[in-house]
Design an enzyme around this catalytic site. Structure first.
Site, PDB file in Angstrom:
ATOM      1  N   GLY A 110      75.747  74.528 126.960  1.00 10.43           N
ATOM      2  CA  GLY A 110      77.112  74.920 127.431  1.00 10.43           C
ATOM      3  C   GLY A 110      78.016  73.962 127.407  1.00 10.43           C
ATOM      4  O   GLY A 110      79.319  73.796 127.221  1.00 10.43           O
ATOM      5  N   ARG A 111      77.811  72.891 128.294  1.00  9.28           N
ATOM      6  CA  ARG A 111      78.638  71.807 128.594  1.00  9.28           C
ATOM      7  C   ARG A 111      78.756  70.866 127.501  1.00  9.28           C
ATOM      8  O   ARG A 111      79.400  69.707 127.452  1.00  9.28           O
ATOM      9  CB  ARG A 111      78.190  70.935 129.769  1.00  9.28           C
ATOM     10  CG  ARG A 111      76.662  70.604 129.727  1.00  9.28           C
ATOM     11  CD  ARG A 111      76.379  70.162 131.057  1.00  9.28           C
ATOM     12  NE  ARG A 111      74.770  69.816 130.833  1.00  9.28           N
ATOM     13  CZ  ARG A 111      73.837  70.670 131.346  1.00  9.28           C
ATOM     14  NH1 ARG A 111      73.926  72.000 131.257  1.00  9.28           N
ATOM     15  NH2 ARG A 111      72.468  70.439 131.133  1.00  9.28           N
ATOM     16  N   GLU A 136      75.688  68.115 135.844  1.00  8.29           N
ATOM     17  CA  GLU A 136      74.635  69.206 135.235  1.00  8.29           C
ATOM     18  C   GLU A 136      73.769  68.714 134.282  1.00  8.29           C
ATOM     19  O   GLU A 136      72.675  69.020 134.285  1.00  8.29           O
ATOM     20  CB  GLU A 136      75.521  70.291 134.610  1.00  8.29           C
ATOM     21  CG  GLU A 136      74.983  71.631 134.807  1.00  8.29           C
ATOM     22  CD  GLU A 136      75.701  72.843 134.359  1.00  8.29           C
ATOM     23  OE1 GLU A 136      76.033  72.814 133.009  1.00  8.29           O
ATOM     24  OE2 GLU A 136      75.987  73.793 134.770  1.00  8.29           O
ATOM     25  N   HIS A 196      97.304  55.962 145.594  1.00  7.91           N
ATOM     26  CA  HIS A 196      98.166  56.067 146.931  1.00  7.91           C
ATOM     27  C   HIS A 196      97.432  57.230 147.880  1.00  7.91           C
ATOM     28  O   HIS A 196      97.955  57.664 148.690  1.00  7.91           O
ATOM     29  CB  HIS A 196      99.495  56.646 146.743  1.00  7.91           C
ATOM     30  CG  HIS A 196     100.272  55.652 145.832  1.00  7.91           C
ATOM     31  ND1 HIS A 196     101.036  54.546 146.491  1.00  7.91           N
ATOM     32  CD2 HIS A 196     100.607  55.255 144.408  1.00  7.91           C
ATOM     33  CE1 HIS A 196     101.862  53.910 145.794  1.00  7.91           C
ATOM     34  NE2 HIS A 196     101.421  54.120 144.391  1.00  7.91           N
ATOM     35  N   GLU A 235      80.631  85.920 136.612  1.00  4.96           N
ATOM     36  CA  GLU A 235      82.167  85.754 136.853  1.00  4.96           C
ATOM     37  C   GLU A 235      82.956  85.906 135.570  1.00  4.96           C
ATOM     38  O   GLU A 235      83.962  86.796 135.565  1.00  4.96           O
ATOM     39  CB  GLU A 235      82.368  84.099 137.166  1.00  4.96           C
ATOM     40  CG  GLU A 235      81.979  83.573 138.382  1.00  4.96           C
ATOM     41  CD  GLU A 235      80.549  83.023 138.524  1.00  4.96           C
ATOM     42  OE1 GLU A 235      79.618  83.543 137.620  1.00  4.96           O
ATOM     43  OE2 GLU A 235      80.101  82.156 139.294  1.00  4.96           O
ATOM     44  N   LYS A 276      78.313  81.641 126.612  1.00  8.23           N
ATOM     45  CA  LYS A 276      77.388  81.666 125.607  1.00  8.23           C
ATOM     46  C   LYS A 276      76.170  82.594 125.807  1.00  8.23           C
ATOM     47  O   LYS A 276      75.752  83.360 125.017  1.00  8.23           O
ATOM     48  CB  LYS A 276      76.468  80.193 126.123  1.00  8.23           C
ATOM     49  CG  LYS A 276      75.284  79.734 125.128  1.00  8.23           C
ATOM     50  CD  LYS A 276      74.688  78.509 125.394  1.00  8.23           C
ATOM     51  CE  LYS A 276      73.563  78.183 125.201  1.00  8.23           C
ATOM     52  NZ  LYS A 276      72.810  76.953 125.152  1.00  8.23           N
ATOM     53  N   LYS A 322      72.785  81.548 142.413  1.00  7.97           N
ATOM     54  CA  LYS A 322      73.224  82.794 141.294  1.00  7.97           C
ATOM     55  C   LYS A 322      72.439  83.903 141.932  1.00  7.97           C
ATOM     56  O   LYS A 322      72.921  85.125 142.001  1.00  7.97           O
ATOM     57  CB  LYS A 322      72.651  82.781 140.020  1.00  7.97           C
ATOM     58  CG  LYS A 322      73.807  81.681 139.232  1.00  7.97           C
ATOM     59  CD  LYS A 322      73.456  81.907 137.687  1.00  7.97           C
ATOM     60  CE  LYS A 322      74.174  80.705 137.000  1.00  7.97           C
ATOM     61  NZ  LYS A 322      73.876  80.727 135.556  1.00  7.97           N
TER      62      LYS A 322
HETATM   63  O1  F6P Z   1      75.626  78.317 135.860  1.00  8.79           O
HETATM   64  C1  F6P Z   1      75.841  77.179 134.749  1.00  8.79           C
HETATM   65  C2  F6P Z   1      75.918  77.780 133.581  1.00  8.79           C
HETATM   66  O2  F6P Z   1      75.038  78.281 132.907  1.00  8.79           O
HETATM   67  C3  F6P Z   1      76.634  76.334 132.623  1.00  8.79           C
HETATM   68  O3  F6P Z   1      75.551  75.655 132.142  1.00  8.79           O
HETATM   69  C4  F6P Z   1      77.408  76.865 131.764  1.00  8.79           C
HETATM   70  O4  F6P Z   1      78.337  76.212 130.992  1.00  8.79           O
HETATM   71  C5  F6P Z   1      78.071  78.237 132.482  1.00  8.79           C
HETATM   72  O5  F6P Z   1      77.079  78.497 133.619  1.00  8.79           O
HETATM   73  C6  F6P Z   1      78.608  79.351 131.748  1.00  8.79           C
HETATM   74  O6  F6P Z   1      77.601  79.795 130.902  1.00  8.79           O
HETATM   75  P1  F6P Z   1      77.868  80.925 129.796  1.00  8.79           P
HETATM   76  O7  F6P Z   1      78.764  80.193 128.774  1.00  8.79           O
HETATM   77  O8  F6P Z   1      76.684  81.522 129.467  1.00  8.79           O
HETATM   78  O9  F6P Z   1      78.697  82.034 130.620  1.00  8.79           O
END
Ligand code: F6P
Length: 530
Positions: free
Chosen positions: A267-268, A353, A384, A212, A206, A494
């Site tokens: 995002g979620r 979240e 189990h 990452e 987003k 972060k």
């Molecule tokens: O660190 C949390 C977060 O901001 C989430 O809310 C989001 O879904 C995820 O990181 C990834 O964010 P992006 O889509 O901006 O890379």
């Protein structure tokens, strides 16, 4: 006392809880032969039996009163109307607009955004049709055989979970891969198994600033170029999904190959947007639109149905009853369907979240429990492993059992046994089985469950199921008076990671943290230098 706990309905619920202290679910079922009719309902193809909860008609009436005293209905209307209910980020919350395919206008600050939503869906259709039909080819002319989605959190969990859930609808010739973790093992394993000439990378973020995702995307790009492909070939193998065109261009992806979405999609809550591109590549655009339609049907149910019969609201209210009045601290998601094995992980982000907050919209500390820990594994595996604690442990753990009537495989015997187990578990948890002579064999029972049934796990029913949970989370956040749509809690870690990353890269001993953190960093640096 807080504003919430002072409310008449909250206070009445405390008294009601005390009056229910000696009531058992077994007795409630024995007293009322129509209990399941009273406490079950169906909407958008999702049937929910919530009768195996420690509730009576009075419980539901008081919980609905609580929802009214906390203005849940007005807040629901505000969300659908595009008001800026995400106050800390000053944004509307309009994932529901992404599934509003009726042509009705969707206003954000007076602008109808429906045409933009349609335009992106059209672009997704064109692209996914081209890839799936072999018109879109790799730079050497070979058809695309592998799709690698690079994203994390909401840019990973939704598409990954849906692609797994809808595997029977997926194109077998298209292998889907998901890389999310900064742990290099994640991308390493995928790159070892794909061919650069036939692989399409979807870089999904987003913000397009997530460390990452950008590091993984750079690694993929270098790997691709190292195969001998020139820079112009990147356009055939890398597309982006983002709200940030500038950052996409800076990364080196042509914005013609970018699928846009907007800051009013959290995002979620984004799998319904262009973040769903891997889903559409895998199951085709028609099936993706069925997923949207299923969610939309649940949206209409949520928007239009009185709280007393409103499934997302009822699940939310029963959850509040368990969390705030009966002392539950976690909630189990137990899908009795292998294809839903990523659902608990997806719902963890959606719920935790969203509602893992201590501060209310008034800026005060809540002073009452908010979002529970969400966890789970598919049945019968969980039986189990950890079900022992559900049956005989000291914690109260409410659970959702999710089950599909029709299997997606030819092994009917397995399906009969699977469903028998699902039904047996909720019966055992509810009824228990007293044993005075052998205390280790005693089951108290009275352990609450919902059973959520789909006829068949298909795109539409999955869409409805996911929207059911989204709106459940919304109602709970509204009652707790928190902002379910920001996630400031992830920022501190972060920021600190960036500092430590620098310290690891610089020579010399690190001394600026507490003794534990200093020692861990220095231990790694010493090991890394050898
Ligand atoms: O660190 C949390 C977060 O901001 C989430 O809310 C989001 O879904 C995820 O990181 C990834 O964010 P992006 O889509 O901006 O890379």
């Amino acid at each position: 006392m807080s504003k919430l706990t002072r409310l008449p309905a909250w206070q009445a619920l405390i008294g009601h809880r005390d009056s229910m202290a000696r009531t058992s679910l077994r007795e409630l079922f024995a007293e009322d032969r129509e209990r399941v009719e009273r406490f079950s309902s169906e909407a958008a193809g999702v049937y929910v039996d919530y009768s195996k909860n420690l509730i009576t008609g009075e419980t539901i009436a008081l919980l609905c009163a609580l929802a009214r005293e906390t203005d849940v209905e007005a807040r629901r209307q505000a969300m659908f109307a595009g008001e800026r209910i995400n106050v800390t980020e000053n944004r509307p919350v309009l994932h529901v607009a992404l599934r509003e395919r009726t042509g009705a206008p969707i206003l954000v600050d007076g602008e109808d955004v429906a045409p933009k939503v349609s335009a992106v869906l059209t672009k997704m259709r064109r692209f996914t049709d081209a890839v799936r039909s072999g018109v879109w080819r790799g730079h050497t002319g070979r058809t695309i055989t592998d799709v690698v989605n690079i994203g994390i959190g909401g840019s990973d969990l939704g598409p990954r979970m849906v692609c797994e859930a809808l595997r029977p609808y997926g194109r077998k010739a298209l292998r889907m891969h998901f890389v999310s973790n900064i742990d290099g093992a994640d991308i390493h394993e995928v790159l070892q198994s794909v061919d650069p000439a036939t692989t399409l990378f979807v870089v999904a973020s987003k913000t397009f600033t997530t460390r990452e995702t950008l590091v993984n995307a750079h690694t993929a790009r270098e790997w691709f170029l190292a195969s001998g492909a020139g820079v112009p070939a990147i356009a055939r193998h890398f597309v982006a999904v983002s709200t940030n065109a500038e950052a996409v261009a800076a990364f080196g992806i042509d914005t013609a190959n970018m699928f846009e979405f907007w800051d009013w999609v959290g995002g979620r809550y984004s799998l319904w947007s262009a973040i769903g591109l891997p889903i559409a590549l895998y199951i085709g655009m028609n099936a993706f639109e069925s997923l949207l339609a299923g969610a939309h049907a649940m949206d209409r149910h949520f928007a239009e149905t009185p709280l007393e019969r409103n499934l997302p609201a009822l699940l939310a209210l029963i959850g509040i009853w368990q969390t705030n009045f009966l002392g539950a601290a976690s909630h189990l998601i137990a899908p009795y369907d292998r294809y839903l094995h990523r659902l608990p992980a997806y719902l963890q982000q959606l719920d935790m979240e969203s509602n893992g907050k201590t501060v209310t919209l008034d800026g005060e500390r809540a002073g009452y429990a908010t979002g529970p820990v969400i966890w789970g594994e598919p049945g019968t595996n969980g039986q189990h492993a950890f079900f022992q604690l559900l049956h005989q442990g000291t914690a109260l753990i409410p659970a959702d059992f999710i089950v599909c009537m029709e299997p997606q495989h030819p092994h009917d015997v397995h399906h009969d046994i699977l469903l028998a187990n699902c039904f047996a578990q909720t019966e055992a948890l509810m009824n228990g089985s007293p044993s005075a002579s052998e205390p280790h064999r005693n089951f108290d029972g009275n352990r609450p469950t919902n059973t959520i049934c789909l006829d068949k796990l298909d795109p539409a029913s999955l869409g409805a199921l996911l929207a059911l949970y989204e709106h459940k989370v919304f109602v709970q956040g509204a009652i707790w008076g928190i902002n379910s749509f920001d996630q400031w809690g992830v920022e501190l870690g972060k920021r600190l990671a960036v500092t430590i990353e620098d310290e690891i890269a610089q020579p010399g001993e690190v001394t600026g943290h507490d003794s534990s953190t200093n020692s861990l960093i220095n231990r790694f640096k010493a090991r890394r230098a050898t």
